[in-house]
Design an enzyme around this catalytic site. Structure first.
Site, mmCIF file in Angstrom:
data_model
loop_
_atom_site.group_PDB
_atom_site.id
_atom_site.type_symbol
_atom_site.label_atom_id
_atom_site.label_comp_id
_atom_site.label_asym_id
_atom_site.label_seq_id
_atom_site.Cartn_x
_atom_site.Cartn_y
_atom_site.Cartn_z
ATOM 1 N N ASP A 1 0.926 -1.351 -0.092
ATOM 2 C CA ASP A 1 0.041 0.058 0.111
ATOM 3 C C ASP A 1 0.781 1.487 0.959
ATOM 4 O OD1 ASP A 1 1.294 -0.479 2.422
ATOM 5 O OD2 ASP A 1 -0.896 -0.046 3.514
ATOM 6 N N HIS A 2 2.140 1.139 0.561
ATOM 7 C CA HIS A 2 2.902 2.820 0.780
ATOM 8 C C HIS A 2 3.771 2.789 -0.926
ATOM 9 C CE1 HIS A 2 2.060 2.157 4.954
ATOM 10 N NE2 HIS A 2 2.996 3.021 4.998
ATOM 11 N N ARG B 1 9.898 2.498 10.848
ATOM 12 C CA ARG B 1 10.470 2.801 10.353
ATOM 13 C C ARG B 1 12.008 1.943 10.449
ATOM 14 N NH1 ARG B 1 10.305 8.592 6.684
ATOM 15 N NH2 ARG B 1 8.439 7.130 6.946
ATOM 16 N N ARG C 1 0.185 12.722 9.924
ATOM 17 C CA ARG C 1 1.190 12.930 9.815
ATOM 18 C C ARG C 1 1.459 14.768 9.457
ATOM 19 N NH1 ARG C 1 4.359 7.358 11.136
ATOM 20 N NH2 ARG C 1 4.236 7.627 13.691
ATOM 21 N N SER D 1 7.618 7.093 12.627
ATOM 22 C CA SER D 1 7.479 6.353 12.026
ATOM 23 C C SER D 1 8.108 5.084 12.402
ATOM 24 C CB SER D 1 7.771 6.629 10.408
ATOM 25 O OG SER D 1 8.776 5.235 9.814
ATOM 26 N N ASP E 1 4.241 -1.368 11.129
ATOM 27 C CA ASP E 1 3.966 -0.216 10.782
ATOM 28 C C ASP E 1 3.621 0.703 12.194
ATOM 29 O OD1 ASP E 1 3.413 1.819 8.092
ATOM 30 O OD2 ASP E 1 1.654 2.063 10.041
HETATM 31 C C1 MIC Z 1 4.503 6.507 8.057
HETATM 32 O O1 MIC Z 1 3.318 6.948 7.891
HETATM 33 O O2 MIC Z 1 5.522 6.919 8.744
HETATM 34 C C2 MIC Z 1 4.721 5.218 7.645
HETATM 35 C C3 MIC Z 1 5.509 5.331 6.333
HETATM 36 O O3 MIC Z 1 3.550 4.487 7.660
HETATM 37 C C4 MIC Z 1 5.767 4.235 8.877
HETATM 38 C C5 MIC Z 1 5.999 2.795 8.080
HETATM 39 C C6 MIC Z 1 7.110 2.936 7.053
HETATM 40 O O4 MIC Z 1 8.306 3.930 7.004
HETATM 41 O O5 MIC Z 1 7.482 2.068 5.841
HETATM 42 C C7 MIC Z 1 5.215 4.285 9.907
HETATM 43 O O6 MIC Z 1 4.116 4.447 10.236
HETATM 44 O O7 MIC Z 1 5.578 3.092 10.700
HETATM 45 FE FE1 SF4 Z 2 0.124 4.942 4.925
HETATM 46 FE FE2 SF4 Z 2 1.175 5.470 7.549
HETATM 47 FE FE3 SF4 Z 2 -0.169 7.374 5.948
HETATM 48 FE FE4 SF4 Z 2 -0.986 5.254 7.175
HETATM 49 S S1 SF4 Z 2 0.418 7.107 7.933
HETATM 50 S S2 SF4 Z 2 -1.790 5.915 5.651
HETATM 51 S S3 SF4 Z 2 -0.074 3.876 7.339
HETATM 52 S S4 SF4 Z 2 1.490 6.404 5.187
#
Ligand code: MIC
Ligand code: SF4
Length: 644
Positions: A63-64, A537, A378, A535, A118
């Site tokens: 999905d990312h 990550r 965010r 995140s 995530d």
């Molecule tokens: C986010 O919302 O920051 C992400 C992208 O979903 C991350 C995961 C990632 O960096 O792949 C998260 O929330 O953990």
């Molecule tokens: Fe995707 Fe993270 Fe954004 Fe949720 S917050 S939509 S999991 S990138």
């Protein structure tokens, strides 16, 4: 009686005792991964040489990164599909939706435990489960049947009374909580909802709240499993999975926060922090360039039907670009079937894929200096893909009002609140969720050229001499440490390449300097409060490790990032006094002698000599015995292999 969180934790407790702050090991029933963290997680799972996952249910989502600007993303997707088929994991194809939305619809079950690679995994807490975000390696270990370790959190009861006024929605509840406790207020805590206001909220509304609870730094958030849960499971054709989990009472909680829903007003988070909350009325009139509705926070069928109803027979403001991504194929399909989609299209919106998209800078980046209003969770600096953009966060209702007038607008001014009818039956179609192979031996793992195996990490050495590579301020996010976005995300499976982007927006010279320093012994990062929030990550730990970072000293660290650092052999120290933070300078040379011995002997206070400035400071760590073993072994993969 006890709190729901405690009840589920006790049901799953294998190691330790539920005493606030003490480490416990819990059994994990379910795991989820998404593509951007999943490739690493599965490379690590493969390195454990197991035949099959040992969980009740593991799901791999894409999905990312669905932009597919060249073969790299598609190669990653193919790798993920083949791993899922071989190891007994369900695979949700690109286009099926955002992991948290789809997990809630199709898989979440009251009373279970879930960890996901995530940080918004707590979304599933809306279903009455303990759902926690973690690094990919922790998820890999859980898939292998290993326990998930966490420090026993405090349980905060959030008492909801009353019901929401028109044009004030679930998003405003969590924005109100962020207004009160900010981005650090949930650290070491579970936010558990109770009180008469709970039953006024449907599961998708609860999910908006549990989702963005992550922004408080909380371990997770949870709602009871009640009639509303049953109603949602019934819609999903999963009523047989319902069990009731009644809410707790005031005495079950370590602290109580009271919110009367009827007193809430539409709120907004200003740039660049989700904790920067003001009433929308304070911001009215600010000219807006872009509005985006979607993300795992606000893309349910209810949200989309509300948006469609508010846009019906209207046109958005001439100078505004409106993008809408329904959270899942199920949402998009029903929106189309009920004809809400045509109302949205006719109003002038651009329909984006059911994926993370603009939330993580994957397309739809705003123009220079733009004001962009988003229903996401965010608004960290640079995350939209445009560093000069100003990102504000709000509810779908506020976003629509703003799109209609071209300036920030209180939604209570746009007329009558529409009656939203959620269909009484949904058409359930899981054809984009692929079951694992019946005969795993027939499946070959397909690896594209972009998938680079992880380097070996050496066990902790006796002495460390390092250079201070960077000193950063408070609330540094993992987006600062390792940005995402369309240019960088394709390298999530390629550690050498992605390491070039560490601290890119903070100090573009970081990566090059770190690599030079690596030859001389390595580097150290100096952080402020809440270092590594946001995140999950693990690349934000892996890439610094690859660049030779040996330890971090911060005023305090966010939970998931702290755990990720340990997983990759980087020691997370904290300062004993903030004065020491002030005196340390970039390029100072620091020496830790006999560090291996000191960690073995469990010395909690470690002296560090600043060779450049000729003084010694003391730093501290709160590593558990298990975590000390991981650090000594050179990370969790070595530790797990040694212990298998
Ligand atoms: C986010 O919302 O920051 C992400 C992208 O979903 C991350 C995961 C990632 O960096 O792949 C998260 O929330 O953990
Ligand atoms: Fe995707 Fe993270 Fe954004 Fe949720 S917050 S939509 S999991 S990138």
């Amino acid at each position: 009686m006890t709190s729901i969180a405690k009840k589920i934790l006790i049901d799953h407790l294998v190691e330790g005792e539920l005493k606030i702050g003490e480490e416990i090991g819990i059994k994990i029933d379910n795991t989820l991964t998404q593509d951007a963290t999943g490739t690493m997680a599965y490379l690590q799972f493969e390195a454990m040489n197991l035949e099959k996952v040992k969980t009740e249910l593991s799901v791999s989502f894409v999905d990312h990164n669905t932009l597919q600007t060249d073969s790299r993303n598609a190669d990653d997707h193919r790798y993920l599909a083949s791993v899922a088929a071989k190891y007994g994991i369900k695979f949700s194809k690109p286009g099926n939706g955002i992991c948290h939305q789809v997990f809630l619809e199709r898989f979440a079950r009251p009373g279970k435990t879930l960890i996901g690679s995530d940080s918004h995994t707590p979304t599933a807490g809306a279903m009455g489960m303990i759902a926690i975000g973690a690094g990919g390696l922790d998820v890999a270990v859980a898939m292998g049947g290993g326990l998930f370790y966490l420090k026993t959190p405090k349980i905060i009861g959030i008492k909801l009374t009353g019901s929401l006024p028109q044009f004030v929605s679930a998003k405003d509840v969590i924005l109100e909580i962020l207004r009160r406790i900010d981005v650090k207020g949930g650290v070491g805590k579970i936010l558990e909802y109770f009180g008469p206001g709970v039953k006024t909220l449907s599961v998708p509304e609860r999910a908006t709240i549990t989702n963005m609870g992550a922004e408080t730094g909380a371990t997770t958030s949870i709602f009871p499993s009640d009639e509303r849960t049953k109603e949602f499971l019934h819609l999903q054709n999963r009523e047989n999975e319902f069990i009731e989990i009644p809410e707790g009472t005031e005495k079950d909680y370590d602290e109580i926060i009271e919110i009367d829903l009827k007193d809430l007003v539409p709120l907004m988070a200003k740039p660049h922090s989700p904790g920067n909350i003001v009433p929308i009325s304070d911001l009215e009139g600010i000219k807006v360039d872009q509005v985006v509705i979607g993300s795992c926070t606000n893309s349910s069928l209810k949200d989309m039907l509300t948006v469609a109803a508010l846009l019906k027979d209207k046109k958005i403001y001439r100078d505004v670009n409106l993008g809408i991504s329904p959270g899942s194929k199920q949402v998009l399909f029903h929106l189309a079937k009920i004809s809400g989609l045509s109302d949205i299209i006719s109003a002038g919106a651009r329909i984006l894929e059911s994926a993370c998209g603009p939330c993580i800078g994957m397309g739809f980046a705003p123009n220079s200096d733009a004001v962009s209003i988003r229903t996401f969770n965010r608004n960290f600096y640079g995350r939209s893909g445009t560093e000069s953009a100003q990102i504000y966060l709000c509810s779908p209702e506020s976003a629509v009002a703003t799109a209609l007038y071209g300036k920030i607008t209180d939604p209570r001014k746009i007329g009558a609140y529409p009656e939203i009818e959620i269909p009484v039956a949904l058409e359930i179609d899981d054809s984009m969720i692929i079951d694992p192979a019946k005969d795993p031996k027939t499946v070959d793992i397909i690896r594209g050229p972009n998938i680079i195996p992880l380097p070996e990490i050496k066990p902790l050495s006796e002495n460390i001499t390092v250079r201070v590579l960077i000193k950063v301020k408070d609330d540094i996010t993992t987006d600062h440490i390792l940005p995402a976005g369309a240019k960088i995300l394709p390298f999530r499976s390629n550690l050498p390449k992605i390491s070039e982007f560490v601290f890119k927006q903070v100090d573009p010279t970081f990566s090059e300097r770190a690599l030079q320093t690596k030859e001389e012994g390595g580097g150290v990062i100096i952080g402020g409060e809440n270092y590594g929030q946001g995140s999950s990550r693990e690349h934000a730990a892996l890439a610094p490790m690859y660049l030779g970072v040996k330890f971090v000293i911060a005023k305090s660290l966010a939970r998931i990032h702290r755990d990720n650092l340990i997983n990759f052999g980087i020691i997370p120290f904290t300062f004993k006094t903030n004065k020491d933070y002030n005196t340390l300078k970039k390029n100072d040379i620091l020496e830790l002698s006999d560090i291996r011995k000191k960690i073995e002997e469990n010395l909690k206070i470690i002296p560090i000599t600043n060779i450049s400035q000729k003084y010694t400071i003391e730093v501290q760590h709160d590593l558990s015995d298990r975590e000390r073993e991981i650090i000594l072994a050179g990370g969790k993969l070595n530790y797990t292999r040694n212990n298998l």
